[in-house]
Design an enzyme around this catalytic site. Structure first.
Site, mmCIF file in Angstrom:
data_model
loop_
_atom_site.group_PDB
_atom_site.id
_atom_site.type_symbol
_atom_site.label_atom_id
_atom_site.label_comp_id
_atom_site.label_asym_id
_atom_site.label_seq_id
_atom_site.Cartn_x
_atom_site.Cartn_y
_atom_site.Cartn_z
ATOM 1 N N CYS A 83 41.793 37.099 39.558
ATOM 2 C CA CYS A 83 41.300 36.574 40.830
ATOM 3 C C CYS A 83 41.334 35.054 40.789
ATOM 4 O O CYS A 83 40.936 34.454 39.791
ATOM 5 C CB CYS A 83 39.873 37.066 41.042
ATOM 6 S SG CYS A 83 39.136 36.517 42.574
ATOM 7 N N HIS A 105 40.422 45.076 46.169
ATOM 8 C CA HIS A 105 39.956 43.817 45.568
ATOM 9 C C HIS A 105 39.708 42.775 46.676
ATOM 10 O O HIS A 105 38.648 42.146 46.704
ATOM 11 C CB HIS A 105 41.030 43.326 44.583
ATOM 12 C CG HIS A 105 40.776 41.985 43.979
ATOM 13 N ND1 HIS A 105 40.715 41.777 42.623
ATOM 14 C CD2 HIS A 105 40.574 40.757 44.546
ATOM 15 C CE1 HIS A 105 40.488 40.505 42.384
ATOM 16 N NE2 HIS A 105 40.403 39.856 43.540
ATOM 17 N N GLU A 106 40.677 42.619 47.588
ATOM 18 C CA GLU A 106 40.556 41.582 48.629
ATOM 19 C C GLU A 106 39.445 41.920 49.620
ATOM 20 O O GLU A 106 38.670 41.051 50.012
ATOM 21 C CB GLU A 106 41.888 41.395 49.366
ATOM 22 C CG GLU A 106 43.053 40.927 48.504
ATOM 23 C CD GLU A 106 42.759 39.706 47.652
ATOM 24 O OE1 GLU A 106 41.854 38.922 47.994
ATOM 25 O OE2 GLU A 106 43.426 39.546 46.606
ATOM 26 N N HIS A 159 35.931 41.155 48.570
ATOM 27 C CA HIS A 159 35.503 39.748 48.731
ATOM 28 C C HIS A 159 34.708 39.555 50.031
ATOM 29 O O HIS A 159 33.817 38.710 50.095
ATOM 30 C CB HIS A 159 36.720 38.817 48.789
ATOM 31 C CG HIS A 159 37.249 38.402 47.438
ATOM 32 N ND1 HIS A 159 36.504 37.672 46.543
ATOM 33 C CD2 HIS A 159 38.459 38.596 46.851
ATOM 34 C CE1 HIS A 159 37.238 37.437 45.455
ATOM 35 N NE2 HIS A 159 38.425 37.989 45.606
HETATM 36 ZN ZN ZN Z 1 39.909 37.873 44.174
#
Ligand code: ZN
Length: 222
Positions: free
Chosen positions: A99, A141-142, A145
């Protein structure tokens, strides 16, 4: 406009915040438009597989991914997903993730290997995207966020602590190298302008040791 990517070391609170959804596209103001422009501009500079708006200090629900690298059929170079909603399915597997906001390191995380994402594009059109394997992992993952969740939060606490220590150590080394480079640049500049160079803190010259010379024994007296 390019924006600096926030780091876990300095911007933990911002990265941990739950982001706000975008309104309908008809109600977008200049902030909403510039948020998308900045996300695209920054992603074009840093490249990578994906980036979420909160990583560049924009607390709004939008992510951008590189469809070619993820094997997502798409004509454009980047794919923007606004207000994405994700449903995961399939087997859970371990895979390596990294990341931009957790620099220098990577680590293994378990995630479902399939997902379906519904989202809006920049013109307000709704879409649905199905993904599997690494594309599914990257989308999770995105989108994490946007809820203030980092991939390291999905690890065991011991692995997370060890990884964060590595990040801190690497950042210390980087800032020390940057400081030395700055001092060396400043001194080069001073010597070019005729100013006296400043002593760098790392190069305190020790006085050369002077060996005491013993008087030679005379060979007399034998
Ligand atoms: Zn990330």
């Amino acid at each position: 406009m390019y924006r600096k990517v926030l780091s876990i070391l300095t911007d933990q609170n911002k990265l941990r915040t739950v982001s706000e959804p975008f309104p309908d596209v008809e109600s977008w103001n200049e902030d909403h438009k510039s948020a998308i422009r900045d996300l695209v501009d920054t992603f074009n500079v840093i490249q990578g597989l994906g980036l979420a708006a909160p990583q560049i200090g924009i607390q709004k629900r939008a992510v951008i991914v590189n469809p070619a690298q993820l094997g997502i059929p798409q004509k454009s170079e980047s794919l923007i997903l606004i207000n994405p909603e994700i449903k995961t399915s399939g087997d859970v597997k371990r895979s390596k993730e990294a990341c931009f906001s957790v620099p220098y390191v990577d680590g293994f995380v378990e995630r479902p290997q399939q997902c379906e994402v519904s989202y809006f594009d920049e013109s307000g059109n709704p879409h649905t995207l199905k993904a599997e394997g690494y594309a599914a992992v990257c989308l999770q993952h995105e989108i994490d966020h946007l809820d203030g969740v980092l991939y390291i939060d999905r690890m065991g606490s011991l692995s997370r602590k060890m990884l964060l220590k590595k990040v801190e150590k690497a950042e210390k080394r980087r800032s020390e190298a940057a400081r030395l480079a700055r001092e060396s640049f400043d001194n080069d500049h001073r010597s070019l302008t005729g100013a006296r160079p400043q002593k760098t803190t790392h190069s305190k010259k020790r006085k050369p040791k002077v060996r005491k010379q013993r008087p030679k024994r005379s060979k007399k007296g034998k």
